[in-house]
Design a protein around this motif. Structure first.
Motif, PDB file in Angstrom:
ATOM      1  N   ILE A  60      64.073  55.503  69.159  1.00  0.00           N
ATOM      2  CA  ILE A  60      63.457  54.257  68.990  1.00  0.00           C
ATOM      3  C   ILE A  60      63.704  53.739  67.599  1.00  0.00           C
ATOM      4  O   ILE A  60      63.322  52.505  67.513  1.00  0.00           O
ATOM      5  CB  ILE A  60      62.003  54.260  69.535  1.00  0.00           C
ATOM      6  N   MET A  61      63.975  54.406  66.683  1.00  0.00           N
ATOM      7  CA  MET A  61      64.495  54.203  65.503  1.00  0.00           C
ATOM      8  C   MET A  61      65.373  53.275  65.273  1.00  0.00           C
ATOM      9  O   MET A  61      65.692  52.668  64.302  1.00  0.00           O
ATOM     10  CB  MET A  61      64.394  55.159  64.414  1.00  0.00           C
ATOM     11  N   GLN A  62      66.487  53.424  66.186  1.00  0.00           N
ATOM     12  CA  GLN A  62      67.678  52.427  66.152  1.00  0.00           C
ATOM     13  C   GLN A  62      67.528  51.197  66.849  1.00  0.00           C
ATOM     14  O   GLN A  62      66.567  50.735  67.605  1.00  0.00           O
ATOM     15  CB  GLN A  62      68.672  53.113  67.255  1.00  0.00           C
ATOM     16  N   ILE A  63      67.952  50.440  65.977  1.00  0.00           N
ATOM     17  CA  ILE A  63      67.748  48.905  66.146  1.00  0.00           C
ATOM     18  C   ILE A  63      68.464  48.504  67.553  1.00  0.00           C
ATOM     19  O   ILE A  63      69.266  49.157  68.363  1.00  0.00           O
ATOM     20  CB  ILE A  63      68.623  47.884  65.189  1.00  0.00           C
ATOM     21  N   ALA A  64      67.843  47.439  68.493  1.00  0.00           N
ATOM     22  CA  ALA A  64      68.257  46.965  69.379  1.00  0.00           C
ATOM     23  C   ALA A  64      69.780  46.140  69.356  1.00  0.00           C
ATOM     24  O   ALA A  64      70.192  45.904  68.355  1.00  0.00           O
ATOM     25  CB  ALA A  64      67.308  45.756  70.018  1.00  0.00           C
ATOM     26  N   HIS A  65      70.462  46.574  70.453  1.00  0.00           N
ATOM     27  CA  HIS A  65      71.816  45.753  70.476  1.00  0.00           C
ATOM     28  C   HIS A  65      72.010  44.414  69.802  1.00  0.00           C
ATOM     29  O   HIS A  65      72.774  43.992  69.089  1.00  0.00           O
ATOM     30  CB  HIS A  65      72.549  45.893  71.743  1.00  0.00           C
ATOM     31  N   GLU A  66      71.042  43.435  70.282  1.00  0.00           N
ATOM     32  CA  GLU A  66      71.195  42.080  69.957  1.00  0.00           C
ATOM     33  C   GLU A  66      70.854  41.870  68.519  1.00  0.00           C
ATOM     34  O   GLU A  66      71.055  41.183  67.793  1.00  0.00           O
ATOM     35  CB  GLU A  66      70.161  41.491  70.911  1.00  0.00           C
ATOM     36  N   GLN A  67      70.071  42.879  67.964  1.00  0.00           N
ATOM     37  CA  GLN A  67      69.782  43.015  66.556  1.00  0.00           C
ATOM     38  C   GLN A  67      70.840  43.194  65.592  1.00  0.00           C
ATOM     39  O   GLN A  67      71.161  42.833  64.601  1.00  0.00           O
ATOM     40  CB  GLN A  67      68.541  44.059  66.205  1.00  0.00           C
ATOM     41  N   GLY A  68      71.734  44.336  66.194  1.00  0.00           N
ATOM     42  CA  GLY A  68      73.183  44.559  65.486  1.00  0.00           C
ATOM     43  C   GLY A  68      73.732  43.434  65.389  1.00  0.00           C
ATOM     44  O   GLY A  68      74.587  43.025  64.231  1.00  0.00           O
ATOM     45  N   THR A  69      73.990  42.609  66.344  1.00  0.00           N
ATOM     46  CA  THR A  69      74.857  41.496  66.681  1.00  0.00           C
ATOM     47  C   THR A  69      74.312  40.453  65.589  1.00  0.00           C
ATOM     48  O   THR A  69      74.892  39.566  64.900  1.00  0.00           O
ATOM     49  CB  THR A  69      74.682  40.777  68.169  1.00  0.00           C
ATOM     50  N   LEU A  70      72.935  40.030  65.570  1.00  0.00           N
ATOM     51  CA  LEU A  70      72.386  39.156  64.696  1.00  0.00           C
ATOM     52  C   LEU A  70      72.638  39.696  63.160  1.00  0.00           C
ATOM     53  O   LEU A  70      72.853  38.888  62.261  1.00  0.00           O
ATOM     54  CB  LEU A  70      70.917  39.108  64.781  1.00  0.00           C
ATOM     55  N   LEU A  71      72.677  41.181  62.814  1.00  0.00           N
ATOM     56  CA  LEU A  71      72.740  41.531  61.480  1.00  0.00           C
ATOM     57  C   LEU A  71      74.220  41.007  61.116  1.00  0.00           C
ATOM     58  O   LEU A  71      74.358  40.405  59.902  1.00  0.00           O
ATOM     59  CB  LEU A  71      72.733  42.935  61.269  1.00  0.00           C
ATOM     60  N   THR A  72      75.073  41.246  61.764  1.00  0.00           N
ATOM     61  CA  THR A  72      76.530  41.025  61.472  1.00  0.00           C
ATOM     62  C   THR A  72      76.653  39.507  61.331  1.00  0.00           C
ATOM     63  O   THR A  72      77.149  39.054  60.210  1.00  0.00           O
ATOM     64  CB  THR A  72      77.700  41.394  62.558  1.00  0.00           C
ATOM     65  N   MET A  73      76.165  39.009  62.081  1.00  0.00           N
ATOM     66  CA  MET A  73      76.374  37.261  61.830  1.00  0.00           C
ATOM     67  C   MET A  73      75.681  36.635  60.634  1.00  0.00           C
ATOM     68  O   MET A  73      76.028  36.055  60.052  1.00  0.00           O
ATOM     69  CB  MET A  73      75.555  36.538  63.339  1.00  0.00           C
ATOM     70  N   LEU A  74      74.346  37.349  60.443  1.00  0.00           N
ATOM     71  CA  LEU A  74      73.742  37.166  59.212  1.00  0.00           C
ATOM     72  C   LEU A  74      74.549  37.191  57.639  1.00  0.00           C
ATOM     73  O   LEU A  74      74.547  36.388  57.047  1.00  0.00           O
ATOM     74  CB  LEU A  74      72.396  37.628  58.953  1.00  0.00           C
ATOM     75  N   VAL A  75      75.262  38.580  57.997  1.00  0.00           N
ATOM     76  CA  VAL A  75      76.036  38.906  56.724  1.00  0.00           C
ATOM     77  C   VAL A  75      77.179  37.825  56.525  1.00  0.00           C
ATOM     78  O   VAL A  75      77.566  37.151  55.480  1.00  0.00           O
ATOM     79  CB  VAL A  75      76.404  40.335  56.883  1.00  0.00           C
ATOM     80  N   GLN A  76      77.684  37.477  57.688  1.00  0.00           N
ATOM     81  CA  GLN A  76      78.712  36.578  57.626  1.00  0.00           C
ATOM     82  C   GLN A  76      78.262  35.094  57.254  1.00  0.00           C
ATOM     83  O   GLN A  76      79.098  34.457  56.645  1.00  0.00           O
ATOM     84  CB  GLN A  76      79.575  36.512  59.041  1.00  0.00           C
ATOM     85  N   LEU A  77      77.200  34.733  57.715  1.00  0.00           N
ATOM     86  CA  LEU A  77      76.749  33.255  57.428  1.00  0.00           C
ATOM     87  C   LEU A  77      76.328  33.252  56.121  1.00  0.00           C
ATOM     88  O   LEU A  77      76.700  32.119  55.381  1.00  0.00           O
ATOM     89  CB  LEU A  77      75.432  33.023  58.311  1.00  0.00           C
ATOM     90  N   THR A  78      75.954  34.130  55.493  1.00  0.00           N
ATOM     91  CA  THR A  78      75.331  34.050  53.937  1.00  0.00           C
ATOM     92  C   THR A  78      76.609  34.415  53.119  1.00  0.00           C
ATOM     93  O   THR A  78      76.526  34.234  51.991  1.00  0.00           O
ATOM     94  CB  THR A  78      74.464  35.127  53.650  1.00  0.00           C
TER      95      THR A  78
END
Length: 217
Positions: free
Chosen positions: A42-60
């Protein structure tokens, strides 16, 4: 990846199914993590969270990133994938065992050259970093009592306009329950700290287990 109880399960499933899905490598990592760690998965992030992290790094447009709490490497892969070829991620964790899994998957994902693993207490690792405003993006997902220290040590090193993403800020929906114990009181204090911080602009998203985005003014 325990489901939060503040989102209707049908809505959560719909949202996940309408988010760009993880690739086979990330699915394989999630499966291996579950087999190796059992309930700790449960300590692992959700799949959709991973997608969001990649997008946030790209957007910033981030080039220099820091992560506190690496576990088996899912979030670090997602962050590293969003970084440019010359981008770098410092991954902080205390477990040689779990991060050995991360190292294998970093190799498989082709992002090893972007990631530097630093084993040891997160607070010590952060305090040893250069005291300049050089971090563009950070992700905090470690022991909840340590969040205020991690936040402060990162914030003073965060470039103006830089972004911090903080996980588990709704504590499976128990954050508003005054009788809740465990890590809930510590997280409630942290949430209050961020909300009152005039140095930043923040938003707490009712997403996954609660994800707070903090932008340095």
């Amino acid at each position: 990846m325990k489901a939060a109880n503040f989102i209707d399960p049908a809505v959560a499933h719909y949202a996940a199914s309408h988010t760009s899905p993880p690739d086979d490598l990330l699915l394989g990592l999630a499966e291996e993590t579950l087999k190796l760690t059992g309930d700790r998965a449960i300590m692992q992030i959700a799949h959709e969270q991973g997608t969001l992290l990649t997008m946030l790094v790209q957007l910033t447009g981030a080039r220099r990133a820091v992560e506190v709490g690496t576990f088996t490497g899912y979030s670090s892969i997602c962050i590293a994938r969003g970084l440019p070829a010359d981008g770098r991620l410092i991954a902080c964790d205390v477990s040689e065992e779990w991060t050995s899994v991360a190292r294998r998957y970093w190799d498989k994902a082709g992002v090893s050259e972007k990631i530097e693993l630093r084993l040891g207490p997160g607070a010590d690792t952060l305090k040893a970093l250069p005291q300049e405003e050089w971090i563009d993006f950070a992700f905090i997902d470690a022991d909840k009592v340590g969040y205020p220290v991690y936040y402060e040590e990162i914030l003073v090193r965060l470039a103006p306009g830089g972004l911090i993403a903080v996980d588990n800020t709704l504590q499976h929906g128990e954050i508003t329950d005054p009788s809740a114990g465990g890590t809930v009181p510590a997280m409630r204090e942290f949430n209050d700290l961020v909300a009152a911080d005039s140095r930043v602009t923040s938003v707490l998203l009712p997403f996954a287990d609660g994800l707070t985005l903090v932008r340095k003014n």
